[in-house]
Design a protein around this motif. Structure first.
Motif, PDB file in Angstrom:
ATOM      1  N   THR A 131     -20.489  15.532  -0.976  1.00 25.12           N
ATOM      2  CA  THR A 131     -21.118  16.560  -0.158  1.00 25.12           C
ATOM      3  C   THR A 131     -20.497  16.597   1.234  1.00 25.12           C
ATOM      4  O   THR A 131     -20.384  17.658   1.842  1.00 25.12           O
ATOM      5  N   LEU A 132     -20.128  15.417   1.734  1.00 27.84           N
ATOM      6  CA  LEU A 132     -19.460  15.304   3.032  1.00 27.84           C
ATOM      7  C   LEU A 132     -18.170  14.537   2.846  1.00 27.84           C
ATOM      8  O   LEU A 132     -18.179  13.420   2.318  1.00 27.84           O
ATOM      9  N   LEU A 133     -17.067  15.134   3.248  1.00 34.12           N
ATOM     10  CA  LEU A 133     -15.759  14.480   3.155  1.00 34.12           C
ATOM     11  C   LEU A 133     -15.219  14.255   4.558  1.00 34.12           C
ATOM     12  O   LEU A 133     -15.117  15.197   5.356  1.00 34.12           O
ATOM     13  N   ILE A 134     -14.880  13.005   4.855  1.00 31.15           N
ATOM     14  CA  ILE A 134     -14.279  12.659   6.145  1.00 31.15           C
ATOM     15  C   ILE A 134     -12.807  12.378   5.890  1.00 31.15           C
ATOM     16  O   ILE A 134     -12.462  11.473   5.130  1.00 31.15           O
ATOM     17  N   ALA A 135     -11.948  13.150   6.507  1.00 30.08           N
ATOM     18  CA  ALA A 135     -10.499  13.009   6.328  1.00 30.08           C
ATOM     19  C   ALA A 135      -9.893  12.495   7.629  1.00 30.08           C
ATOM     20  O   ALA A 135      -9.814  13.230   8.611  1.00 30.08           O
ATOM     21  N   ASP A 136      -9.496  11.227   7.638  1.00 30.69           N
ATOM     22  CA  ASP A 136      -8.965  10.594   8.843  1.00 30.69           C
ATOM     23  C   ASP A 136      -7.443  10.622   8.788  1.00 30.69           C
ATOM     24  O   ASP A 136      -6.821   9.813   8.108  1.00 30.69           O
ATOM     25  N   GLU A 137      -6.841  11.561   9.508  1.00 29.54           N
ATOM     26  CA  GLU A 137      -5.380  11.738   9.535  1.00 29.54           C
ATOM     27  C   GLU A 137      -4.814  11.815   8.114  1.00 29.54           C
ATOM     28  O   GLU A 137      -3.875  11.106   7.769  1.00 29.54           O
ATOM     29  N   PRO A 138      -5.343  12.685   7.239  1.00 28.80           N
ATOM     30  CA  PRO A 138      -4.924  12.661   5.837  1.00 28.80           C
ATOM     31  C   PRO A 138      -3.532  13.213   5.592  1.00 28.80           C
ATOM     32  O   PRO A 138      -2.990  13.042   4.503  1.00 28.80           O
ATOM     33  N   THR A 139      -2.955  13.927   6.555  1.00 24.26           N
ATOM     34  CA  THR A 139      -1.645  14.542   6.327  1.00 24.26           C
ATOM     35  C   THR A 139      -0.553  13.970   7.225  1.00 24.26           C
ATOM     36  O   THR A 139       0.553  14.509   7.264  1.00 24.26           O
ATOM     37  N   THR A 140      -0.841  12.868   7.919  1.00 22.14           N
ATOM     38  CA  THR A 140       0.135  12.313   8.867  1.00 22.14           C
ATOM     39  C   THR A 140       1.443  11.947   8.179  1.00 22.14           C
ATOM     40  O   THR A 140       2.525  12.185   8.702  1.00 22.14           O
ATOM     41  N   ALA A 141       1.358  11.354   6.989  1.00 27.95           N
ATOM     42  CA  ALA A 141       2.569  10.881   6.307  1.00 27.95           C
ATOM     43  C   ALA A 141       3.162  11.908   5.357  1.00 27.95           C
ATOM     44  O   ALA A 141       4.108  11.600   4.641  1.00 27.95           O
ATOM     45  N   LEU A 142       2.627  13.126   5.346  1.00 28.49           N
ATOM     46  CA  LEU A 142       3.059  14.113   4.355  1.00 28.49           C
ATOM     47  C   LEU A 142       4.057  15.099   4.939  1.00 28.49           C
ATOM     48  O   LEU A 142       3.998  15.449   6.115  1.00 28.49           O
ATOM     49  N   ASP A 143       4.969  15.566   4.095  1.00 25.61           N
ATOM     50  CA  ASP A 143       5.879  16.618   4.506  1.00 25.61           C
ATOM     51  C   ASP A 143       5.136  17.948   4.548  1.00 25.61           C
ATOM     52  O   ASP A 143       4.021  18.074   4.048  1.00 25.61           O
ATOM     53  N   VAL A 144       5.763  18.958   5.160  1.00 26.11           N
ATOM     54  CA  VAL A 144       5.036  20.185   5.468  1.00 26.11           C
ATOM     55  C   VAL A 144       4.568  20.939   4.226  1.00 26.11           C
ATOM     56  O   VAL A 144       3.487  21.531   4.232  1.00 26.11           O
ATOM     57  N   THR A 145       5.342  20.923   3.152  1.00 29.08           N
ATOM     58  CA  THR A 145       4.923  21.666   1.961  1.00 29.08           C
ATOM     59  C   THR A 145       3.743  20.983   1.282  1.00 29.08           C
ATOM     60  O   THR A 145       2.783  21.643   0.869  1.00 29.08           O
ATOM     61  N   VAL A 146       3.805  19.668   1.149  1.00 30.63           N
ATOM     62  CA  VAL A 146       2.683  18.931   0.561  1.00 30.63           C
ATOM     63  C   VAL A 146       1.470  19.030   1.483  1.00 30.63           C
ATOM     64  O   VAL A 146       0.332  19.186   1.036  1.00 30.63           O
ATOM     65  N   GLN A 147       1.718  18.940   2.796  1.00 30.03           N
ATOM     66  CA  GLN A 147       0.646  19.088   3.775  1.00 30.03           C
ATOM     67  C   GLN A 147      -0.062  20.437   3.596  1.00 30.03           C
ATOM     68  O   GLN A 147      -1.297  20.512   3.592  1.00 30.03           O
ATOM     69  N   THR A 182      -7.485  14.385  13.364  1.00 28.26           N
ATOM     70  CA  THR A 182      -6.030  14.419  13.533  1.00 28.26           C
ATOM     71  C   THR A 182      -5.695  14.429  15.015  1.00 28.26           C
ATOM     72  O   THR A 182      -6.570  14.621  15.863  1.00 28.26           O
ATOM     73  N   HIS A 183      -4.421  14.166  15.324  1.00 26.07           N
ATOM     74  CA  HIS A 183      -3.961  14.307  16.715  1.00 26.07           C
ATOM     75  C   HIS A 183      -3.144  15.592  16.876  1.00 26.07           C
ATOM     76  O   HIS A 183      -2.630  15.850  17.954  1.00 26.07           O
ATOM     77  N   ASP A 184      -3.047  16.397  15.811  1.00 27.35           N
ATOM     78  CA  ASP A 184      -2.186  17.579  15.816  1.00 27.35           C
ATOM     79  C   ASP A 184      -3.047  18.839  15.800  1.00 27.35           C
ATOM     80  O   ASP A 184      -3.675  19.180  14.792  1.00 27.35           O
TER      81      ASP A 184
END
Length: 633
Positions: A210-226, A248-250
């Motif tokens: 019901t609640l999803l917390i995403a802590d920097e989930p795309t930091t290590a991902l390339d732009v297409t996967v992101q 995120t910091h972005d």
């Protein structure tokens, strides 16, 4: 008025340390509406992750402690909200991972290295669902397909049929299952950072929380996967009415997914509002700095602004620290508004290419064996497949591509850190792959590497001074201890650190400071050539801007040549003269940075460019309109 999924009121968290109490979070309040995303942004140490861990009841005690506040959670509209702080540990454990789930920032440290990824994913499924082992495995495969780590069955079958025209349908089906099982049987160290992050996302969404917390989930991902992961998270949120906290910091990524934004600085929320308000009319100087210091791919600046250009922290009359907007002098404004024109970029590239190549790579091949049942090599996975290119003296050569495309393997093979199966690497006319003894040692003095993770790259038992001085001792440069200390002090000062930190250890520095230490160590021997492997990908945007500006300054001062590897095309374009795009171990496209960005020739490159998070008002409006139309239909 709809009751929010999460309602945090006056939360405060502190940590006890040897030097006293640290107030990590100070009296913050926010809400997460059902079906919406709250973006939390800020630099490292601002309290973002501590806030998320407080909601999950994962603050380590001791030394951490929630000293005040309430955390109300409502699983669905038919049940009353409960204060998570009042729940028994057993109840909270059942809730965690089922109703409330979290994607952690560090997938390598979050996954157990002694268990396969498939075991850990099915374990998470079986923990909260009454399924058989076979059903759990099928669900695990479906989740990995959903996060694009595995191809869909029909897509993989089509590929295998094309590769093996004589196969029968039963053989294709068996091969599909074998490929899927191969991935499930892999251990965390056998996957790239982006692949590991996708495993973590699959685990987090396994029970439809019901609640999803995403802590920097795309930091290590390339732009297409992101971009795919952001699409996936948006789809899950809208389909289930799920509330989401996205940390995120972005701010460019925040613009892609958030409805509301909380900007944190030193444990406090300094600005809170809708995504449109934050981007169109930021009020706080810290927010203005964050928005300004990300590279803009549509124009190339001479140097990037940083947060410190917009704000300063000063003590008031009672000694308490206060944030205020920094007066902008004309020189500062001109410095970070100077745009490099296309003509200037072309003239620089023409001058560089006239000098001849410093590095020449011919038909380089690097493969990894896939072992059979008895340990025999069944086949090779070609990480780098017949790649050829040249890097000129004084050039910054950008290298981009998705996770697993072979960027890092290619870079490591140039320095003999990964064995090559074939080809040549000519450096200053000498074949680096066949150099031995004194010749190899001399080459390694001229070729240095800045690794992706500065903490892993530094020995935690060695002081910073000893780490930087070590290459001087190995190569017998600056023989006396005094000369080495003088050289170390100079290098630390040159990368923006105080010389008196020479006796401190890596854990006493922030991520950005550790990366500066790694840069200083790479410069110790006055090399000609440096490989920067994702050297700013894990840094806050403000610290990233400082490091990128520093690398440019050092290049001009020491006449350095860079290979700059990143999955962030905006950063690569800011740094590079030419860009090479890799795809599945092969060279996809190579050309001047401006041409690759504005006029990509290959479809794969076009997809990379289109996936870059722009983070402007037009993009925000486009996403909001598309969402409203989708919900209306």
């Amino acid at each position: 008025m709809t009751v929010p999924v999460l309602d945090v009121r006056h939360l405060s968290v502190q940590f006890k340390t040897e030097s006293g109490l640290i107030q990590a979070v100070r009296d913050i309040s926010f809400q997460v509406p059902r079906g919406q995303t709250l973006g939390i942004v800020g630099e490292s140490g601002s309290g973002k992750s501590v806030t998320a861990l407080s909601v999950m009841d994962l603050i380590p005690h001791p030394p951490g402690e929630i000293t005040g506040g309430e955390i109300f959670f409502q699983a669905d509209t038919d049940t009353p909200a409960v204060d998570l702080r009042s729940l028994a540990p057993e109840t909270m454990q059942k809730l965690r991972g089922d109703q409330v789930s979290m994607i952690f920032q560090e997938p390598m440290s979050s996954l157990n290295p002694v268990y396969t990824c498939g075991f850990q994913l099915t374990e998470a499924i079986l923990q909260h669902q009454e399924l058989s082992q076979e059903q759990a495995v099928k669900q695990a495969i479906a989740l990995l397909q959903e996060v694009k780590l595995l191809d869909q069955d029909d897509e993989l079958a089509t590929t295998l049929t094309a590769e093996n025209p004589g196969w029968q349908p039963s053989q294709v089906s068996d091969a599909v299952q074998q490929r899927q099982q191969e991935l499930l049987n892999r251990y965390p160290h056998e996957l790239s950072g982006g692949q590991l992050q996708r495993v973590m996302i699959a685990m987090a969404i396994a029970c439809d929380p019901t609640l999803l917390i995403a802590d920097e989930p795309t930091t290590a991902l390339d732009v297409t996967v992101q971009a795919r992961i952001l699409d996936l998270l948006r789809e899950l949120r809208d389909r289930r009415g799920m509330g989401m906290i996205f940390i995120t910091h972005d701010l460019g990524i925040i613009a892609e997914i958030a409805d509301q934004v909380a900007v944190m600085y030193q444990g406090e929320i300094v600005e809170y509002g809708s995504i449109w308000e934050i981007f169109s009319n930021p009020q706080h100087p810290y927010t203005k700095g964050l928005l300004a210091c990300r590279p803009t791919p549509h124009q190339r600046l001479q140097q990037l602004p940083t947060v410190s250009d917009f704000m300063e922290v000063v003590p008031d009359a009672e000694g308490a620290l206060q944030i205020r907007e920094k007066p902008q002098d004309t020189a500062t404004i001109q410095a970070y508004q100077t745009v490099v024109t296309a003509e200037e970029s072309a003239a620089r590239l023409a001058a560089i290419t006239q000098q001849g190549p410093l590095l020449k790579v011919e038909n380089l091949q690097v493969g990894y064996p896939v072992r059979g049942v008895l340990g025999n090599t069944r086949r090779y996975v070609m990480a780098v497949n017949n790649v050829s290119f040249e890097v000129f003296q004084g050039e910054t050569f950008g290298l981009v591509g998705e996770s697993g495309c072979g960027k890092t393997t290619l870079a490591r093979s140039l320095l003999r850190l990964a064995p090559a199966m074939g080809g040549h690497v000519w450096f200053n006319g000498q074949d680096a792959l066949r150099a031995k003894g004194a010749n190899l040692k001399k080459l390694r003095r001229e070729m240095q590497y800045i690794f992706q993770d500065p903490f892993s790259a530094l020995d935690p038992r060695m002081s910073v001074g000893a780490a930087i001085a070590e290459p001087l001792k190995i190569h017998k440069v600056a023989r006396s201890r005094r000369n080495r200390q003088e050289r170390v002090a100079y290098l630390l000062e040159r990368v923006g650190l105080e010389p008196d930190c020479i006796n401190r250890f890596p854990h006493e520095f922030s991520g950005g400071q550790r990366q500066r230490i790694c840069i200083a160590r790479a410069l110790a021997l006055n090399p000609q050539f440096i490989i920067c492997d994702e050297s700013v990908s894990a840094l806050d945007v403000s610290v990233q801007a400082q490091v990128l500006n520093l690398l440019k300054e050092l290049q001009a001062e020491f006449k350095l040549t860079y290979i700059f590897i990143s999955h962030d095309l905006a950063v690569v374009k800011f740094m590079s003269d030419r860009i090479m795009v890799m795809n599945q171990g092969k060279l996809e496209e190579l050309g001047p940075a401006d041409r690759i960005y504005f006029e990509p020739q290959q479809e794969y490159t076009q997809r990379l460019i289109q996936a870059i998070p722009v983070g402007n008002l037009e993009r925000i409006q486009e996403l909001q309109s598309a969402r409203q139309n989708k919900l209306a239909s």
